[in-house]
Structure formats: structure tokens, C-alpha cells
Design an enzyme around this catalytic site. Structure first.
Site, PDB file in Angstrom:
ATOM      1  CG  HIS A 186      -1.782  -1.192   1.136  1.00 29.65           C
ATOM      2  ND1 HIS A 186      -2.977  -1.156   0.539  1.00 29.65           N
ATOM      3  CD2 HIS A 186      -1.860  -2.157   1.955  1.00 29.65           C
ATOM      4  CE1 HIS A 186      -3.507  -2.302   0.870  1.00 29.65           C
ATOM      5  NE2 HIS A 186      -2.955  -3.167   1.554  1.00 29.65           N
ATOM      6  CB  CYS A 217      -2.270   3.682  -3.512  1.00 29.21           C
ATOM      7  SG  CYS A 217      -3.563   2.139  -3.813  1.00 29.21           S
TER       8      CYS A 217
END
Length: 417
Positions: A135, A176
Site C-alpha cells: 500500500h 497506490c
């Protein structure tokens, strides 16, 4: 036939024993939890690529929490798959740093060749490949309980340059907003070329999610990979990487990644070199070893029945799929708990926007790194942080770029914690 076989084996053994490798790889899966199955699948697949294309195991360093293969939810104990009906990528995946050792400080020490344990021992002639899957948020990539900030990563890369630990380096990041790790940060004259799954303001996407998460007729119950990672690795598997260039692979991955904008940063001067100089070794291209690599190429996936999910929502997708499979009360409660948590986070940051008159446009450059890091630490200590919160860290960028005092910021972002 027997004589020919013996000759080939002897020639292969000679090639392996007489060749020296100046190729190194550091592979990091920065998450834990079965809903994050895909990150460790990505990294073990990457390990198989590096090893299979000639990088010695002792020159591949792997970080992974290692809670997936034996997870109680895994229908194939001791195995991990990165594509539907694919090969077990966990078999032989040599993980050097597990559990609590998967942290930013250890990673930075490893790439700088410092500390005990397995570390980079590369030199000024080496080609180094770094791959990270997890992430992210503006200016950071996440480890299981801490963050690696772009400035700290950049300083480590500069230290590697100063210590002459590489000739050329390639970095691939799946996360991300991963472009924010390099945008206006990575120089174009230090022989480091980086590509990212997403630009500085968007999500990357999970791939091979339900209903496509099937191996031998069984649903894995979690997404098997990530779109950008799947695209570059399946391209590597399908091609002769001693003839395909880095720039060609970038073009292919950029074209085939439909849900985010694949980006490139840093030095472009060596992108005409073959992919195999970094994801393997092409030193013995004319050898029997090179011939065998060519013979064992894997056909690319047709990507039929593929389901991709915004990585920010992959956990909800996992929990929903789990409940729809079991219809168990505890799984319904777990799903509802996650949805309630997300509603609270949505409401908290909606309040932040209503209480300030700031521009919260994504992709803003971080002007005050100390403020940004401290605000994240304060928010986490008072409110707690889950993966979903990372999607709102752009609010902290906007606030730190404003004229608000730090105490005002803390009061605003923690008012309902």
C-alpha cells in the site's frame, strides 16, 4: 542421445561455474493479512523470475511477513499463486526477513549494505533491481506497522551512490500513489530508473480478484496479484528478456495496465538495455543456459474473466467474498465492522474539509516533510490507522502546505478520535 544429453549438462555446468554475476535484487512485500495475499504472491513470483533468469539465490534478498502460505484460510497450505491455475510461486521462495523484521529501518540498512544478516554486497559494477509491492499514500509506501517515506528512501539511494554500490539500478514499485515516491525527487543523473504502478494521485489496482481467483477449481478467497505487477512479470515470463529492452517493457506494461497510469522517473539513458540485465543476467546469452531460458518461456495470460479492484477497496471485496462463501455470522460481523470503520473515516475527513478552506486536490507536492510525518504520527497515535486511512493522507499534505499551525491541524484531524 545419452552422449548428447551428458554434453549439454556438462556445458551447462561449465557455464554456471565459470560465470560471475554482478546482479542483485531486493524484493519487498510490505503487508500482512490474508486480504493482502496478492503482495506476497507478487514478490514470490518476482523471486522465481530473478532466480530462474540467473541471479544467484545469495544475491536475492526477500522481505515478506510470511503469513499467507500457512494461513488457515488458504485452501492450498504451503502454496501461493499469482495467477489463476498458475504455478506455486512459494515453492523455493527464500524469505530472508519475516514478521517484525519487515520494516523500513531494516530495509534501508539492507540496501545500504549495513548491519547483520543478509545485505547488499554490490559494488560499482553491479546492476541492482528493487521491487516493492504493498500500500501507499502521498510520499510514502507502507510496511506492516511503519512507513517508508520518499525522503528517507531517496537519502538511502544517494548513500548507495556515494558508496559506489551500483553501476545502474532499476526500481519497480506497486502501490497506490506510488509516483509520489519519485516525482520531483529522483534525479535523472544518478543512473537510477524507476517505474511505478500509479501516478502521484491515484490508486493502483488489485488483479485476479473473485471470481477469477481460482486455482484447480478452488477459490483462493483473495486477489492473486496486482495489475501493474502482473503485467510486468507476465511480460517477463512471455519474452526473451535478453532481447527485450526496459523501455519496451515499460511501453507494454503502460499499455496493458488499464486502471492506473504507469509512470517512469529518473535516468533514461540505459533503458535500451535488456530487461534481463536487471531481472536476471544476460551475461551468458550465447550459452546453453540462455538457450534453456528461451525454451522455457511462459505464454502470457489471456486475462479472460479478470476482475480488478481499486486497492483501497480490496479488503472490503475480500470480506464480502468471504461472507458470500460462508454466510457465517462472524464473517458478516467482520464485514460490517470494516464498513463502519470506513464510514467513520469518511465522516472524519469530510469534517476536516468542512472546517478548513483548503485545496485538497490530490497530487500536491509535499512542501513540509517534517510537518507531514509528525501529523501522520500524531493522527495514528490518537485515531489509529488502517489501510483505508492512507487514501486520505493527501489531506495532511494540503494542511501542512497551508498557514495552519500544527496544533490547529492536530485539533481538526483528531476531533472525533
Amino acid at each position: 542421445m545419452k552422449v548428447a544429453t551428458i554434453f549439454v549438462l556438462a556445458l551447462l555446468a561449465f557455464t554456471v561455474s565459470s560465470s560471475t554475476s554482478d546482479h542483485w535484487a531486493v524484493l519487498v512485500a510490505g503487508s500482512n493479512g490474508y486480504w493482502n495475499y496478492r503482495h506476497q504472491a507478487d514478490i514470490c513470483h518476482a523471486y522465481q523470475i530473478m532466480l530462474g533468469h540467473g541471479i544467484p539465490a545469495e544475491q536475492i534478498i526477500v522481505f515478506a511477513y510470511d503469513d499467507i502460505a500457512q494461513n488457515s484460510q488458504n485452501p492450498f497450505k504451503g502454496q501461493i499463486f499469482n495467477k489463476p491455475d498458475g504455478k506455486d510461486v512459494y515453492a523455493g521462495c527464500n524469505i530472508d526477513y519475516k514478521g517484525a523484521d519487515v520494516n523500513p529501518a531494516k530495509f534501508l540498512s539492507v540496501i545500504k549494505g549495513e548491519g547483520s544478516g543478509k545485505v547488499l554486497k554490490s559494488n560499482s559494477n553491479s546492476k541492482v533491481f528493487i521491487n516493492f509491492s504493498d500500500h501507499g499514500a502521498p510520499g510514502l509506501i507502507a510496511f506492516p506497522s511503519q512507513y517508508l517515506y520518499a525522503t528517507d528512501f531517496h537519502n538511502a539511494l544517494l548513500a548507495m551512490k556515494e558508496k559506489q554500490m551500483y553501476n545502474e539500478m532499476t526500481i519497480y514499485i506497486e502501490a497506490c500513489e506510488s509516483g509520489s515516491m519519485f516525482e520531483n525527487i529522483l534525479e535523472d543523473n544518478i543512473n537510477i530508473y524507476a517505474t511505478t504502478a500509479a501516478n502521484p494521485s491515484e490508486s493502483s489496482w488489485a488483479f485476479y480478484c473473485s471470481p477469477a481467483d481460482v486455482v484447480n477449481g478452488k477459490h483462493i478467497g483473495s486477489c492473486l496479484g496486482d495489475e501493474y505487477s502482473i503485467q510486468w512479470m507476465e511480460d517477463t515470463d512471455a519474452n526473451n528478456i535478453c532481447s527485450e529492452s526496459l523501455s519496451t517493457q515499460f511501453g507494454t506494461v503502460q499499455t496493458n495496465t488499464h486502471d492506473s497510469h504507469v509512470m517512469k522517473y529518473g535516468s533514461q539513458g540505459f533503458t535500451s538495455e535488456p530487461v534481463g540485465n536487471f531481472q536476471g543476467t544476460c551475461d551468458s546469452q550465447a550459452s546453453v543456459k540462455g538457450f534453456l531460458r528461451e525454451m522455457n518461456r511462459v505464454k502470457p495470460s489471456s486475462n479472460e474473466m479478470v476482475s480488478s479492484i481499486d486497492s483501497r477497496y480490496a479488503k472490503v471485496h475480500y470480506l464480502f467474498t468471504k461472507y458470500m462463501t460462508t454466510h457465517a455470522t462472524e464473517d458478516a460481523e467482520e464485514l460490517e465492522k470494516e464498513l463502519q470503520y470506513r464510514r467513520r473515516v469518511d465522516e472524519r475527513f469530510a469534517a476536516v474539509r468542512s472546517l478548513t478552506n483548503l485545496d485538497f486536490t490530490r497530487g500536491q507536492l509535499i512542501g513540509d516533510w517534517d510537518c507531514y510525518k509528525n501529523l501522520i504520527d500524531t493522527y495514528e497515535s490518537k485515531c489509529g490507522v488502517d489501510e483505508y486511512d492512507l487514501g486520505f493522507f493527501n489531506h495532511f499534505v494540503s494542511m501542512c502546505n497551508s498557514n495552519l499551525s500544527f496544533s490547529q491541524m492536530v485539533s481538526i484531524v483528531t476531533q472525533d478520535c
